[in-house]
Design a protein around this motif. Sequence first.
Motif, PDB file in Angstrom:
ATOM      1  N   LYS A   1      -1.513 -11.250 -11.578  1.00 54.29           N
ATOM      2  CA  LYS A   1      -0.097 -11.306 -11.218  1.00 54.29           C
ATOM      3  C   LYS A   1       0.101 -11.626  -9.744  1.00 54.29           C
ATOM      4  O   LYS A   1       1.247 -11.682  -9.279  1.00 54.29           O
ATOM      5  CB  LYS A   1       0.585  -9.981 -11.561  1.00 54.29           C
ATOM      6  N   ASN A   2      -1.015 -11.787  -9.022  1.00 54.97           N
ATOM      7  CA  ASN A   2      -0.954 -12.057  -7.581  1.00 54.97           C
ATOM      8  C   ASN A   2      -0.084 -11.022  -6.864  1.00 54.97           C
ATOM      9  O   ASN A   2       0.710 -11.350  -5.980  1.00 54.97           O
ATOM     10  CB  ASN A   2      -0.444 -13.472  -7.292  1.00 54.97           C
ATOM     11  N   THR A   3      -0.280  -9.785  -7.239  1.00 50.93           N
ATOM     12  CA  THR A   3       0.566  -8.682  -6.778  1.00 50.93           C
ATOM     13  C   THR A   3      -0.295  -7.530  -6.284  1.00 50.93           C
ATOM     14  O   THR A   3      -1.339  -7.230  -6.865  1.00 50.93           O
ATOM     15  CB  THR A   3       1.474  -8.206  -7.917  1.00 50.93           C
ATOM     16  N   VAL A   4       0.166  -6.915  -5.205  1.00 52.84           N
ATOM     17  CA  VAL A   4      -0.464  -5.713  -4.670  1.00 52.84           C
ATOM     18  C   VAL A   4       0.525  -4.567  -4.837  1.00 52.84           C
ATOM     19  O   VAL A   4       1.703  -4.710  -4.519  1.00 52.84           O
ATOM     20  CB  VAL A   4      -0.844  -5.897  -3.194  1.00 52.84           C
ATOM     21  N   TYR A   5       0.024  -3.454  -5.302  1.00 59.40           N
ATOM     22  CA  TYR A   5       0.862  -2.301  -5.583  1.00 59.40           C
ATOM     23  C   TYR A   5       0.562  -1.150  -4.628  1.00 59.40           C
ATOM     24  O   TYR A   5      -0.557  -1.031  -4.107  1.00 59.40           O
ATOM     25  CB  TYR A   5       0.630  -1.813  -7.019  1.00 59.40           C
ATOM     26  N   LEU A   6       1.559  -0.297  -4.455  1.00 61.55           N
ATOM     27  CA  LEU A   6       1.359   0.966  -3.758  1.00 61.55           C
ATOM     28  C   LEU A   6       1.904   2.054  -4.671  1.00 61.55           C
ATOM     29  O   LEU A   6       3.120   2.173  -4.849  1.00 61.55           O
ATOM     30  CB  LEU A   6       2.070   0.984  -2.401  1.00 61.55           C
ATOM     31  N   GLN A   7       0.982   2.790  -5.277  1.00 59.03           N
ATOM     32  CA  GLN A   7       1.372   3.921  -6.118  1.00 59.03           C
ATOM     33  C   GLN A   7       1.522   5.147  -5.234  1.00 59.03           C
ATOM     34  O   GLN A   7       0.571   5.529  -4.542  1.00 59.03           O
ATOM     35  CB  GLN A   7       0.317   4.180  -7.193  1.00 59.03           C
ATOM     36  N   MET A   8       2.708   5.731  -5.253  1.00 55.71           N
ATOM     37  CA  MET A   8       3.009   6.867  -4.391  1.00 55.71           C
ATOM     38  C   MET A   8       3.315   8.070  -5.258  1.00 55.71           C
ATOM     39  O   MET A   8       4.199   8.007  -6.130  1.00 55.71           O
ATOM     40  CB  MET A   8       4.205   6.540  -3.491  1.00 55.71           C
ATOM     41  N   THR A   9       2.609   9.152  -5.030  1.00 55.43           N
ATOM     42  CA  THR A   9       2.826  10.386  -5.782  1.00 55.43           C
ATOM     43  C   THR A   9       3.089  11.539  -4.831  1.00 55.43           C
ATOM     44  O   THR A   9       2.835  11.437  -3.621  1.00 55.43           O
ATOM     45  CB  THR A   9       1.615  10.714  -6.670  1.00 55.43           C
ATOM     46  N   ASN A  10       3.595  12.636  -5.381  1.00 53.65           N
ATOM     47  CA  ASN A  10       3.896  13.829  -4.588  1.00 53.65           C
ATOM     48  C   ASN A  10       4.662  13.457  -3.311  1.00 53.65           C
ATOM     49  O   ASN A  10       4.303  13.861  -2.202  1.00 53.65           O
ATOM     50  CB  ASN A  10       2.613  14.586  -4.242  1.00 53.65           C
ATOM     51  N   LEU A  11       5.713  12.688  -3.500  1.00 50.59           N
ATOM     52  CA  LEU A  11       6.470  12.190  -2.352  1.00 50.59           C
ATOM     53  C   LEU A  11       7.143  13.315  -1.591  1.00 50.59           C
ATOM     54  O   LEU A  11       7.593  14.321  -2.188  1.00 50.59           O
ATOM     55  CB  LEU A  11       7.484  11.148  -2.811  1.00 50.59           C
ATOM     56  N   LYS A  12       7.222  13.136  -0.284  1.00 55.35           N
ATOM     57  CA  LYS A  12       7.818  14.112   0.605  1.00 55.35           C
ATOM     58  C   LYS A  12       8.985  13.462   1.358  1.00 55.35           C
ATOM     59  O   LYS A  12       9.048  12.230   1.472  1.00 55.35           O
ATOM     60  CB  LYS A  12       6.777  14.613   1.605  1.00 55.35           C
ATOM     61  N   SER A  13       9.848  14.287   1.910  1.00 57.53           N
ATOM     62  CA  SER A  13      10.999  13.745   2.636  1.00 57.53           C
ATOM     63  C   SER A  13      10.551  12.859   3.790  1.00 57.53           C
ATOM     64  O   SER A  13      11.214  11.868   4.114  1.00 57.53           O
ATOM     65  CB  SER A  13      11.885  14.876   3.133  1.00 57.53           C
TER      66      SER A  13
END
Length: 114
Positions: free
Chosen positions: A75-87
């Motif tokens: 997909k010629n795509t880079v992802y950023l998976q973000m978990t346990n997000l904080k303010s």
Amino acid sequence: QVQLVESGGGLVEPGGSLRLSCTVSGIDQSDFTVAWYRQVPGTHLERVAQITDDGRTNYADAVKGRFTIFRDNAKNTVYLQMTNLKSEDTALYLCHVGFGAGRWGQGTQVTVSS
């Protein structure tokens, strides 16, 4: 023409997750280092995560163990998976590819708030 388009930002509660996408056109992003940065108005630009052309990754201390950068070459795509997000993760997130002098996307806003 090289273009980067970010998406996936939004409003999420603390502890939630989001996946950001950086879709690249005009070049094969897998041949370059791609990084995610973030910026809060009035503060400096912070590199959050990067992935090199040979797949090595590194992360800012503030996000280690919570964020994961990965690519889907089909997909010629880079992802950023973000978990346990904080303010404190609230920021404009921008994608950068190390092609020539570098290319930036327009950014996607992430807001972490209850």
